[in-house]
Write an enzyme that holds these catalytic residues in place. Structure first.
Site, PDB file in Angstrom:
ATOM      1  N   ASP A 204     -54.264  14.566 -31.036  1.00 21.33           N
ATOM      2  CA  ASP A 204     -53.212  15.583 -31.142  1.00 21.33           C
ATOM      3  C   ASP A 204     -53.738  16.945 -30.689  1.00 21.33           C
ATOM      4  OD1 ASP A 204     -54.850  15.222 -33.350  1.00 21.33           O
ATOM      5  OD2 ASP A 204     -53.335  15.731 -34.835  1.00 21.33           O
TER       6      ASP A 204
ATOM      7  N   ASP B  42     -50.938  11.558 -17.996  1.00 20.89           N
ATOM      8  CA  ASP B  42     -49.689  12.076 -17.418  1.00 20.89           C
ATOM      9  C   ASP B  42     -49.558  13.569 -17.698  1.00 20.89           C
ATOM     10  OD1 ASP B  42     -48.961   9.699 -16.342  1.00 20.89           O
ATOM     11  OD2 ASP B  42     -46.959   9.656 -17.238  1.00 20.89           O
TER      12      ASP B  42
ATOM     13  N   ASP C  81     -52.983   6.926 -21.563  1.00 21.05           N
ATOM     14  CA  ASP C  81     -51.704   6.816 -20.841  1.00 21.05           C
ATOM     15  C   ASP C  81     -50.958   8.149 -20.950  1.00 21.05           C
ATOM     16  OD1 ASP C  81     -49.464   5.895 -19.620  1.00 21.05           O
ATOM     17  OD2 ASP C  81     -48.943   4.391 -21.119  1.00 21.05           O
TER      18      ASP C  81
ATOM     19  N   LYS D 103     -58.513   9.115 -32.765  1.00 21.13           N
ATOM     20  CA  LYS D 103     -57.785   9.539 -33.966  1.00 21.13           C
ATOM     21  C   LYS D 103     -58.565   8.990 -35.163  1.00 21.13           C
ATOM     22  CE  LYS D 103     -54.104  11.463 -35.788  1.00 21.13           C
ATOM     23  NZ  LYS D 103     -53.939  12.922 -35.818  1.00 21.13           N
TER      24      LYS D 103
ATOM     25  N   TYR E 208     -51.732  -2.034 -26.397  1.00 21.23           N
ATOM     26  CA  TYR E 208     -50.909  -2.653 -25.350  1.00 21.23           C
ATOM     27  C   TYR E 208     -51.184  -4.154 -25.222  1.00 21.23           C
ATOM     28  CZ  TYR E 208     -49.761   2.072 -23.718  1.00 21.23           C
ATOM     29  OH  TYR E 208     -49.321   3.360 -23.633  1.00 21.23           O
TER      30      TYR E 208
END
Ligand code: NAD
Length: 358
Positions: free
Chosen positions: A224, A252, A248, A192, A141
């Site tokens: 994942d 959620d 992020d 990852k 980001y």
């Protein structure tokens, strides 16, 4: 020593839910020895209307001087057409970066009384209590270079850069391990590392930090798989620590396990544990001013403030017990209402929790 709290109600239901959280703080101050001062300032659209800026200098100064910030929510239809840099949401990003809040803590707690509010089976989620620690100021980001460019063949390409420096990983990992010590002493680091170099370094640094926390069990999971495990067996997790973009998405996902956006608090901390505390929901313009918003997420944000910044864990537990008690009594705001319960408004819920503090 008396601590300072900056109260920034913001817009929409932000006003209503922070008023109830302040009620709780006032009761703790009056009857349970909490030593705090509280000062309010406008932020978001409400601030724009008066100062033509969503984060006026006076509000930022108040937030900087405070030990902790209690924020309601910002945003609303009225301000949606403003230029991007003047929109209410810009104030949030500016507060996070000005206060250097690099660690975002989001618990996903499902009170057993609300198990039927989740879209997952009650036996999978009842009693869920996990904490996601998300790095908040680095990663793809913020990484440079970023942008769009035109390739030799005339096609356009968008690009961003995922990167983490060792100190950025180290400080957020420490927050996660310290939080785990106050809970069930398990940290799962999500990355990852099988594909990304940035994740490989992330994992190395987390393992190094873990040496200082021998009493906490560390595990690693690819993102994942973590996304899958969160819906398959979420109660296996205690604390999850992860980077900005993975956090992020996973936070959620985790919040939705509990089925109700009106119940979930959050904290964003700096290196000295100064923090900004806010519900995860927005300003809900669709229900603003109707006394029907659920104030529990904001009240539980106060509990987090007491635990992480004000050093008052017993008072934090007092709030959490009071919330559990009113749920046991069958009181429900509209968002968590099910048949046979007693529907109450924002103020009535705040009053019941304030009374239940004893
Ligand atoms: P939202 O979270 O405000 O609302 C989503 C839905 O959940 C709405 O139906 C709303 O009525 C309901 N809801 C939210 N909080 C509730 C509560 N406490 N009790 C009961 N119901 C509740 O998200 P949105 O509608 O996408 O955004 C509305 C505005 O809020 C936008 O301007 C957005 O930019 C802003 N926003 C701000 C924040 C923040 O301040 N941290 C976060 C998200 C969105």
């Amino acid at each position: 020593m008396t601590k300072k709290i900056a109260v920034l109600p913001g817009d929409g239901i932000g006003h209503e839910v922070t008023a109830e959280a302040v009620k709780v703080l006032e009761r703790l101050r009056r009857d349970f020895g909490l030593k705090v001062t509280m000062d309010s300032a406008p932020v978001g659209g409400t601030a724009y209307d008066v100062y033509h800026h969503p984060l006026p200098a006076s509000t930022l100064a108040l937030a900087k001087q405070a030990d902790a910030v209690l924020l309601g929510a910002v945003g609303g239809y009225k301000w949606d057409t403003l230029p991007r840099e003047l929109r209410p949401e810009k104030a949030l990003l500016a507060l996070r970066s000005e206060l250097q809040l690099f660690a975002n803590l989001r618990p996903a707690i499902l009170y057993p009384q609300l198990a039927s509010a989740s879209t997952l089976r009650a036996d999978i989620v009842a009693g869920l209590d996990l904490l996601i620690v998300r790095e908040l100021t680095g990663d793809i980001y913020f990484g440079e270079p970023r942008g769009t460019r035109t390739l030799a063949n005339g096609e356009r390409e968008g690009f961003n850069t995922m990167k983490y420096a060792e100190h950025e990983v180290e400080r957020v990992a420490r927050v996660a391990f310290i939080a785990a010590r106050k809970r069930n002493k398990k940290v799962c680091s999500v990355d990852k590392a099988n594909v990304l170099e940035a994740s490989g370094l992330w994992r190395e640094v987390v393992i190094r930090v873990a040496e200082d926390f021998q009493d906490v069990e560390l595990s690693h999971m690819y993102v994942d798989n973590a996304a899958m495990q969160l819906v398959k067996a979420p109660k296996q997790f205690d604390v999850i620590v992860t980077g900005n973009i993975f956090g992020d998405i996973l936070s959620d996902e985790a919040s939705m396990l509990t089925g109700s956006i009106g119940m979930l608090p959050s904290a964003s901390l700096d290196a000295q544990n100064k923090g900004m505390y806010e519900p995860i929901h927005g300003s809900a313009p669709d229900i603003a001013g109707k006394n029907c918003a659920n104030p529990i997420a904001t009240i539980l944000s106060v509990a987090m403030m007491l635990r992480y910044t004000l050093g008052e864990p017993m008072l934090a537990e007092r709030i959490e017990r009071a919330v559990s008690k009113v749920l046991d009594q069958g009181l429900r705001t509209a968002d968590i209402y099910t048949e046979g319960m007693t529907k109450v408004g924002t103020k009535e819920m705040g009053d019941a929790i304030t009374q239940g503090l004893m």
